[in-house]
Design a protein around this motif. Sequence first.
Motif, PDB file in Angstrom:
ATOM      1  N   GLY A   1      71.620 -42.342  25.008  1.00 51.05           N
ATOM      2  CA  GLY A   1      71.577 -43.368  23.963  1.00 51.05           C
ATOM      3  C   GLY A   1      70.160 -43.820  23.647  1.00 51.05           C
TER       4      GLY A   1
ATOM      5  N   GLU B   1      68.848 -54.551   5.365  1.00 49.00           N
ATOM      6  CA  GLU B   1      70.290 -54.862   5.277  1.00 49.00           C
ATOM      7  C   GLU B   1      70.489 -56.374   5.250  1.00 49.00           C
TER       8      GLU B   1
ATOM      9  N   GLU C   1      67.741 -43.859  17.699  1.00 48.45           N
ATOM     10  CA  GLU C   1      68.472 -45.132  17.760  1.00 48.45           C
ATOM     11  C   GLU C   1      69.610 -45.063  16.760  1.00 48.45           C
ATOM     12  N   SER C   2      70.724 -44.500  17.167  1.00 45.06           N
ATOM     13  CA  SER C   2      71.847 -44.394  16.241  1.00 45.06           C
ATOM     14  C   SER C   2      73.164 -44.281  16.994  1.00 45.06           C
TER      15      SER C   2
ATOM     16  N   GLY D   1      77.448 -54.449  32.516  1.00 42.75           N
ATOM     17  CA  GLY D   1      76.731 -54.778  31.280  1.00 42.75           C
ATOM     18  C   GLY D   1      76.313 -56.237  31.286  1.00 42.75           C
ATOM     19  N   ASP D   2      75.089 -56.495  30.842  1.00 40.03           N
ATOM     20  CA  ASP D   2      74.612 -57.881  30.927  1.00 40.03           C
ATOM     21  C   ASP D   2      75.104 -58.775  29.790  1.00 40.03           C
ATOM     22  N   GLU D   3      75.698 -58.180  28.749  1.00 39.32           N
ATOM     23  CA  GLU D   3      76.233 -59.032  27.687  1.00 39.32           C
ATOM     24  C   GLU D   3      77.638 -59.504  28.079  1.00 39.32           C
TER      25      GLU D   3
ATOM     26  N   LEU E   1      76.902 -55.888  12.599  1.00 35.20           N
ATOM     27  CA  LEU E   1      76.233 -57.181  12.808  1.00 35.20           C
ATOM     28  C   LEU E   1      75.264 -57.517  11.679  1.00 35.20           C
ATOM     29  N   SER E   2      74.639 -56.483  11.122  1.00 34.98           N
ATOM     30  CA  SER E   2      73.680 -56.739  10.038  1.00 34.98           C
ATOM     31  C   SER E   2      74.310 -56.436   8.675  1.00 34.98           C
ATOM     32  N   LYS E   3      75.624 -56.147   8.687  1.00 33.72           N
ATOM     33  CA  LYS E   3      76.306 -55.761   7.428  1.00 33.72           C
ATOM     34  C   LYS E   3      77.509 -56.688   7.220  1.00 33.72           C
TER      35      LYS E   3
ATOM     36  N   VAL F   1      75.304 -48.244  33.680  1.00 32.49           N
ATOM     37  CA  VAL F   1      74.565 -49.490  33.430  1.00 32.49           C
ATOM     38  C   VAL F   1      74.404 -49.647  31.924  1.00 32.49           C
TER      39      VAL F   1
ATOM     40  N   SER G   1      76.816 -51.805  28.659  1.00 33.95           N
ATOM     41  CA  SER G   1      78.167 -51.733  28.090  1.00 33.95           C
ATOM     42  C   SER G   1      78.109 -51.638  26.566  1.00 33.95           C
ATOM     43  N   GLY G   2      77.071 -50.988  26.049  1.00 38.83           N
ATOM     44  CA  GLY G   2      76.948 -50.783  24.609  1.00 38.83           C
ATOM     45  C   GLY G   2      77.702 -49.533  24.179  1.00 38.83           C
TER      46      GLY G   2
ATOM     47  N   ALA H   1      76.843 -59.200  33.686  1.00 37.52           N
ATOM     48  CA  ALA H   1      76.225 -58.893  34.992  1.00 37.52           C
ATOM     49  C   ALA H   1      75.065 -57.932  34.775  1.00 37.52           C
TER      50      ALA H   1
ATOM     51  N   ALA I   1      76.859 -46.355  24.013  1.00 33.39           N
ATOM     52  CA  ALA I   1      76.759 -45.183  24.880  1.00 33.39           C
ATOM     53  C   ALA I   1      77.501 -45.393  26.193  1.00 33.39           C
ATOM     54  N   GLY I   2      77.353 -46.579  26.775  1.00 31.54           N
ATOM     55  CA  GLY I   2      78.014 -46.858  28.055  1.00 31.54           C
ATOM     56  C   GLY I   2      79.520 -46.834  27.910  1.00 31.54           C
TER      57      GLY I   2
HETATM   58  P1  FAD Z   1      72.924 -50.640  23.202  1.00 31.60           P
HETATM   59  O1  FAD Z   1      73.985 -50.732  22.181  1.00 31.60           O
HETATM   60  O2  FAD Z   1      71.674 -51.411  23.017  1.00 31.60           O
HETATM   61  O3  FAD Z   1      73.593 -51.052  24.600  1.00 31.60           O
HETATM   62  C1  FAD Z   1      72.848 -51.173  25.782  1.00 31.60           C
HETATM   63  C2  FAD Z   1      73.431 -52.304  26.598  1.00 31.60           C
HETATM   64  O4  FAD Z   1      72.848 -52.288  27.905  1.00 31.60           O
HETATM   65  C3  FAD Z   1      73.107 -53.677  26.025  1.00 31.60           C
HETATM   66  O5  FAD Z   1      74.266 -54.481  26.025  1.00 31.60           O
HETATM   67  C4  FAD Z   1      72.070 -54.223  26.992  1.00 31.60           C
HETATM   68  O6  FAD Z   1      72.054 -55.622  27.019  1.00 31.60           O
HETATM   69  C5  FAD Z   1      72.571 -53.607  28.294  1.00 31.60           C
HETATM   70  N1  FAD Z   1      71.596 -53.596  29.386  1.00 31.60           N
HETATM   71  C6  FAD Z   1      70.276 -53.309  29.328  1.00 31.60           C
HETATM   72  N2  FAD Z   1      69.704 -53.403  30.555  1.00 31.60           N
HETATM   73  C7  FAD Z   1      70.704 -53.761  31.409  1.00 31.60           C
HETATM   74  C8  FAD Z   1      70.743 -54.027  32.815  1.00 31.60           C
HETATM   75  N3  FAD Z   1      69.654 -53.935  33.577  1.00 31.60           N
HETATM   76  N4  FAD Z   1      71.929 -54.369  33.372  1.00 31.60           N
HETATM   77  C9  FAD Z   1      73.058 -54.467  32.608  1.00 31.60           C
HETATM   78  N5  FAD Z   1      73.068 -54.232  31.278  1.00 31.60           N
HETATM   79  C10 FAD Z   1      71.919 -53.877  30.686  1.00 31.60           C
HETATM   80  N6  FAD Z   1      73.044 -47.244  14.134  1.00 31.60           N
HETATM   81  C11 FAD Z   1      73.586 -46.436  13.184  1.00 31.60           C
HETATM   82  O7  FAD Z   1      73.746 -45.245  13.450  1.00 31.60           O
HETATM   83  N7  FAD Z   1      73.945 -46.927  11.966  1.00 31.60           N
HETATM   84  C12 FAD Z   1      73.813 -48.243  11.644  1.00 31.60           C
HETATM   85  O8  FAD Z   1      74.146 -48.654  10.545  1.00 31.60           O
HETATM   86  C13 FAD Z   1      73.252 -49.134  12.625  1.00 31.60           C
HETATM   87  N8  FAD Z   1      73.117 -50.441  12.376  1.00 31.60           N
HETATM   88  C14 FAD Z   1      72.643 -51.273  13.356  1.00 31.60           C
HETATM   89  C15 FAD Z   1      72.562 -52.636  13.112  1.00 31.60           C
HETATM   90  C16 FAD Z   1      72.096 -53.508  14.090  1.00 31.60           C
HETATM   91  C17 FAD Z   1      72.020 -54.975  13.815  1.00 31.60           C
HETATM   92  C18 FAD Z   1      71.658 -52.979  15.342  1.00 31.60           C
HETATM   93  C19 FAD Z   1      71.114 -53.915  16.392  1.00 31.60           C
HETATM   94  C20 FAD Z   1      71.734 -51.628  15.597  1.00 31.60           C
HETATM   95  C21 FAD Z   1      72.232 -50.762  14.618  1.00 31.60           C
HETATM   96  N9  FAD Z   1      72.338 -49.392  14.836  1.00 31.60           N
HETATM   97  C22 FAD Z   1      72.869 -48.566  13.881  1.00 31.60           C
HETATM   98  C23 FAD Z   1      71.863 -48.796  16.098  1.00 31.60           C
HETATM   99  C24 FAD Z   1      73.004 -48.606  17.082  1.00 31.60           C
HETATM  100  O9  FAD Z   1      73.785 -49.766  17.171  1.00 31.60           O
HETATM  101  C25 FAD Z   1      72.407 -48.229  18.433  1.00 31.60           C
HETATM  102  O10 FAD Z   1      71.719 -47.004  18.278  1.00 31.60           O
HETATM  103  C26 FAD Z   1      73.473 -48.117  19.505  1.00 31.60           C
HETATM  104  O11 FAD Z   1      74.062 -49.363  19.727  1.00 31.60           O
HETATM  105  C27 FAD Z   1      72.858 -47.595  20.794  1.00 31.60           C
HETATM  106  O12 FAD Z   1      73.792 -47.685  21.825  1.00 31.60           O
HETATM  107  P2  FAD Z   1      73.309 -47.790  23.340  1.00 31.60           P
HETATM  108  O13 FAD Z   1      74.555 -47.939  24.144  1.00 31.60           O
HETATM  109  O14 FAD Z   1      72.357 -46.717  23.649  1.00 31.60           O
HETATM  110  O15 FAD Z   1      72.462 -49.144  23.404  1.00 31.60           O
END
Ligand code: FAD
Length: 408
Positions: A275, A157, A292-293, A34-36, A46-48, A8, A10-11, A78, A13-14
Amino acid sequence: MNFDIVIVGSGQAGFQTAASLRQEGFDGSIAIVGDEPGLPYQRPPLSKTYLKEGVADRLYFRDAGFFETNRILLEDGARVASVNRHDKQVRLEDGRSFGYGHLVLATGARNRRLPIEGIDLDGVVDLRTLADADAFRATLPSVKRLAVIGGGFIGLEIAATARAMGAEVTVLEATDRLMSRVVSPPVSAHFLEAHTAAGIDVRLHTMGSRILGSDGRASGVELQNGDIVAADLVLVAAGVVANAELAEAAGLYVHDGIRVDDVMATEDPDISAIGDCASFPFGHDGLQTRLESVQNAVDQAKCLAKRLTGKPERYAALPWFWSDQGPDKLQIAGLAVGADQYEQHSAGDGKLTVLCFRRDELIGVETVNTPADHMAARKLLASDTPVTLDEARSTGFDVAALFRARKG
Ligand code: FAD
């Protein structure tokens, strides 16, 4: 539909979990929900660079062919609405159900919403997703005055980029220094000076009490002392909260994230979490920690893929981070939480290295524009023999010299 593994989210970690499962030789069925909309993408640009260049193709981890070739079903756009642990099924908001052998929660985090008046006005924005970044990019060239609430990585940033594009920028930071939750005082001071020199108005000890508007659109931020910062765009960058509601509703233990053990398992043997959404035991003390990285998301995904293919190992990767703010590149190795002593080594030219110690032991190294020190620090901190304060002092707190001395 039934799958051996349902992921669950698609970021970072997924996506990495699915890719690593295939790299580890997993042959079963995999679905990512993934809901996106669209292909999984990386958030850091995105912020760079993305704000300046806007080239979306560079954000995607892999093209659609990768998912087909690797037999990974990507259900984008979804959302999973609930988890039924008894029947081992997830129910999607669109009414479909997917059965799972193992469920991976990689639901990430979302931006914290500030409970202040005016937060719903047009012209109040935040940035987490590609859609947010596209909306922000579209308005940025016409923004004359940007107010940023929150002096953390992302707020700074974006502030630096907006300033470079000609906007007047004010950063409002509630604490006494920038990025106070994540960096040492010398690094905060370095960036305060750099951003101020670039023409950004940084206000510490400052909280917005409400966002002012006219005709339904933000026109500024009123501060707690009654002052007003005029702005035609207000960016809220006040941290994130873990997306843990799905797990909580399923009866899993949640406290600032979904609690997992040192192999990323929840208390349900058929469910793992990784993640930004996961709280895991960190370091010698085993303190539950949520990071958060990108490094954390990727390494936890790899660790989980190993366990799910019969090669379990404890998660013990060294954390590292980076942030690009204007011309400065900040890199952090280790986690300096609880540091009680900081020693800096400056090579001039905007270069800075800060060694962070706790009880005479090196626990983190922060560098600005010194990538070689960062890489050396990662190796030093990953070593089984900790670096002591005396050892570091003997090299004048020079990380590269320390590393050379260790290599012998
Ligand atoms: P996410 O990337 O948040 O992915 C989780 C996904 O799950 C999302 O798409 C979410 O919508 C989806 N989701 C949630 N609930 C549901 C559900 N019920 N059903 C379906 N889908 C669902 N980290 C660094 O190390 N260096 C950096 O320079 C850095 N810059 C960043 C800049 C920005 C603008 C942002 C926003 C983050 C940045 N980060 C950075 C942090 C890094 O991007 C996150 O730590 C990383 O994306 C975490 O991955 P994740 O898969 O755990 O979570």
